[in-house]
Design a protein around this motif. Structure first.
Motif, PDB file in Angstrom:
ATOM      1  N   LYS A  17       0.776  -1.084  -0.140  1.00  0.00           N
ATOM      2  CA  LYS A  17       0.070   0.116   0.061  1.00  0.00           C
ATOM      3  C   LYS A  17       0.843   1.007   0.004  1.00  0.00           C
ATOM      4  O   LYS A  17       0.747   2.253  -0.725  1.00  0.00           O
ATOM      5  CB  LYS A  17      -1.113  -0.053   1.254  1.00  0.00           C
ATOM      6  N   SER A  19       3.989   1.433  -0.987  1.00  0.00           N
ATOM      7  CA  SER A  19       4.741   1.901  -2.450  1.00  0.00           C
ATOM      8  C   SER A  19       4.010   2.348  -3.180  1.00  0.00           C
ATOM      9  O   SER A  19       4.190   3.326  -4.037  1.00  0.00           O
ATOM     10  CB  SER A  19       5.229   0.414  -2.499  1.00  0.00           C
ATOM     11  N   ASP A  20       2.665   1.790  -3.386  1.00  0.00           N
ATOM     12  CA  ASP A  20       1.699   2.273  -4.460  1.00  0.00           C
ATOM     13  C   ASP A  20       1.377   3.805  -4.150  1.00  0.00           C
ATOM     14  O   ASP A  20       1.319   4.593  -5.078  1.00  0.00           O
ATOM     15  CB  ASP A  20       0.646   1.546  -4.359  1.00  0.00           C
ATOM     16  N   ALA A  21       1.124   3.992  -2.668  1.00  0.00           N
ATOM     17  CA  ALA A  21       0.955   5.305  -2.446  1.00  0.00           C
ATOM     18  C   ALA A  21       2.214   6.230  -2.713  1.00  0.00           C
ATOM     19  O   ALA A  21       1.749   7.520  -3.170  1.00  0.00           O
ATOM     20  CB  ALA A  21       0.595   5.561  -1.073  1.00  0.00           C
ATOM     21  N   ILE A  23       4.163   6.184  -5.402  1.00  0.00           N
ATOM     22  CA  ILE A  23       3.836   6.123  -6.809  1.00  0.00           C
ATOM     23  C   ILE A  23       3.224   7.549  -7.150  1.00  0.00           C
ATOM     24  O   ILE A  23       3.158   8.284  -8.011  1.00  0.00           O
ATOM     25  CB  ILE A  23       3.918   5.136  -7.508  1.00  0.00           C
ATOM     26  N   GLU A  24       1.917   7.260  -6.534  1.00  0.00           N
ATOM     27  CA  GLU A  24       0.648   8.088  -6.852  1.00  0.00           C
ATOM     28  C   GLU A  24       0.739   9.393  -6.346  1.00  0.00           C
ATOM     29  O   GLU A  24       0.395  10.293  -6.707  1.00  0.00           O
ATOM     30  CB  GLU A  24      -0.445   7.277  -6.079  1.00  0.00           C
ATOM     31  N   ASN A  25       1.815   9.735  -5.316  1.00  0.00           N
ATOM     32  CA  ASN A  25       2.072  11.115  -4.880  1.00  0.00           C
ATOM     33  C   ASN A  25       3.381  11.628  -5.510  1.00  0.00           C
ATOM     34  O   ASN A  25       4.049  12.737  -4.962  1.00  0.00           O
ATOM     35  CB  ASN A  25       2.150  10.935  -3.362  1.00  0.00           C
ATOM     36  N   THR A  30       9.781   2.694  -7.274  1.00  0.00           N
ATOM     37  CA  THR A  30       9.681   2.315  -5.914  1.00  0.00           C
ATOM     38  C   THR A  30      10.420   0.684  -6.152  1.00  0.00           C
ATOM     39  O   THR A  30      10.266   0.020  -7.322  1.00  0.00           O
ATOM     40  CB  THR A  30       8.717   2.284  -5.183  1.00  0.00           C
ATOM     41  N   ALA A  79       1.466  10.235   1.557  1.00  0.00           N
ATOM     42  CA  ALA A  79       1.409   8.604   1.254  1.00  0.00           C
ATOM     43  C   ALA A  79       1.112   7.872   2.413  1.00  0.00           C
ATOM     44  O   ALA A  79       0.209   6.954   2.313  1.00  0.00           O
ATOM     45  CB  ALA A  79       2.615   8.182   0.690  1.00  0.00           C
ATOM     46  N   ASP A  82      -2.747   8.645   3.083  1.00  0.00           N
ATOM     47  CA  ASP A  82      -3.626   7.757   1.973  1.00  0.00           C
ATOM     48  C   ASP A  82      -3.527   6.402   2.595  1.00  0.00           C
ATOM     49  O   ASP A  82      -4.629   5.619   2.353  1.00  0.00           O
ATOM     50  CB  ASP A  82      -2.912   7.976   0.674  1.00  0.00           C
ATOM     51  N   CYS A  83      -2.590   5.932   3.284  1.00  0.00           N
ATOM     52  CA  CYS A  83      -2.585   4.381   3.658  1.00  0.00           C
ATOM     53  C   CYS A  83      -3.298   4.298   5.026  1.00  0.00           C
ATOM     54  O   CYS A  83      -3.276   3.059   5.580  1.00  0.00           O
ATOM     55  CB  CYS A  83      -1.301   4.014   3.810  1.00  0.00           C
TER      56      CYS A  83
END
Length: 298
Positions: A17, A19-21, A23-25, A30, A79, A82-83
């Motif tokens: 979660k 790691s994805d966040a 990237i999104e931010n 990563t 990030a 977001d998680c």
């Protein structure tokens, strides 16, 4: 341009979660690494048919890359928010601009396995001495460039014991290096098996680059009940335990088995398992890693 690199240590339930966040931010990339790599708590991850597979380490480092002007504090905070987790601690360093291709290539020099067997990346001159056998292998997606002691142990066995015309199974083929070396040393047929489709593709590409005709399969695609003169498995102790009967069944009576990926302290246990089917030779050790080999009894 310079880059900023952030390392965040998290538990396995948060790693995907976060790691994805990142990237999104705004993270450019990563990567996930074992936070305990290189110490006694290092956790090997592997998978084999009918065996449970760990997908991520219990403690992982997320290594995230950012542009020179990225607001790291704000991005990591966003990030984490977001998680739904607290702001994590992180380590920040600056990565100078470099010629990444040349830097990577500089880390891989030719490797001499024996008086006649070499592994040479494609950007180096190939050895031209009479009688030299060269494996052309570049680092890629699959494990196995020839630098690890376990690979050395297996290649040295092949260099000494292949007489010509044998059939060989390389179980856990990775880059295909052992099957390719065996063919160049004179075996009549070599098959490789791996659970990772990327390893199969990498092995096929490496065989083509080395102009040898090796066959590579996912485990379920290997022809049933086929036996081999030589079965070689350079994997890890736990899958070697679980796969012992299958590997023994794949070895013809009078054929030879070669096992590595074994730590010195695991030698006695693995030997006790495999001596059910094989007359084993004395173990050979290199830098704390062990090779077990033997001949299958009637």
């Amino acid at each position: 341009m310079h880059y900023q690199q952030v390392v965040i240590t998290v538990t396995q339930d948060k790693v995907d979660k976060l790691s994805d966040a990142l990237i999104e931010n705004g993270a450019l990339s990563t990567a996930i690494e074992d936070a305990n790599a290189g110490n006694d708590d290092e956790q090997p991850i592997f998978g084999e048919p009918d065996m449970p597979t760990e997908q991520v380490w219990q403690q992982s480092n997320i290594v995230a890359l950012f542009g020179k002007h990225a607001d790291i504090e704000a991005i990591v905070s966003a990030a984490a928010r977001d998680c739904g987790i607290d702001m994590p601690h992180y380590y920040l360093e600056t990565i100078p601009e470099q010629d990444w291709v040349r830097l990577t290539q500089s880390q891989f020099d030719p490797i001499q396995i024996s008086s006649r067997l070499w592994i040479t990346p494609s950007w180096h001159n190939q050895p031209t001495e009479p009688g030299v056998i060269n494996l052309q292998l570049d680092p890629g997606l699959a494990f196995g460039t020839g630098s690890h002691p376990t690979t050395h142990l297996c290649l040295q066995w092949l260099d000494k014991h292949v007489h010509g015309g044998e059939t060989l199974l390389d179980y856990g083929c990775g880059s295909g290096i052992l099957a390719i070396a065996a063919l160049k040393l004179g075996v009549g047929r070599a098959c490789g098996v791996d659970i990772d489709p990327q390893a199969i593709r990498a092995s096929q590409d490496n065989a083509l680059q080395n102009q040898v005709d090796a066959e590579f399969f996912l485990p379920d695609d290997l022809p049933a009940a086929q036996q081999f003169d030589i079965v070689i498995a350079n994997i890890l102790a736990n899958p070697l335990r679980m796969l012992a009967q299958m590997l023994a069944e794949r070895t013809r009576t009078g054929g030879e088995i070669v096992l590595s990926g074994i730590l010195a302290e695991q030698t006695e246990e693995l030997s006790e398992i495999y001596c059910q089917w094989f007359d084993l030779n004395s173990p050979i050790t290199l830098d704390g890693w062990v090779r077990i080999s033997g001949r299958k009894r009637a």
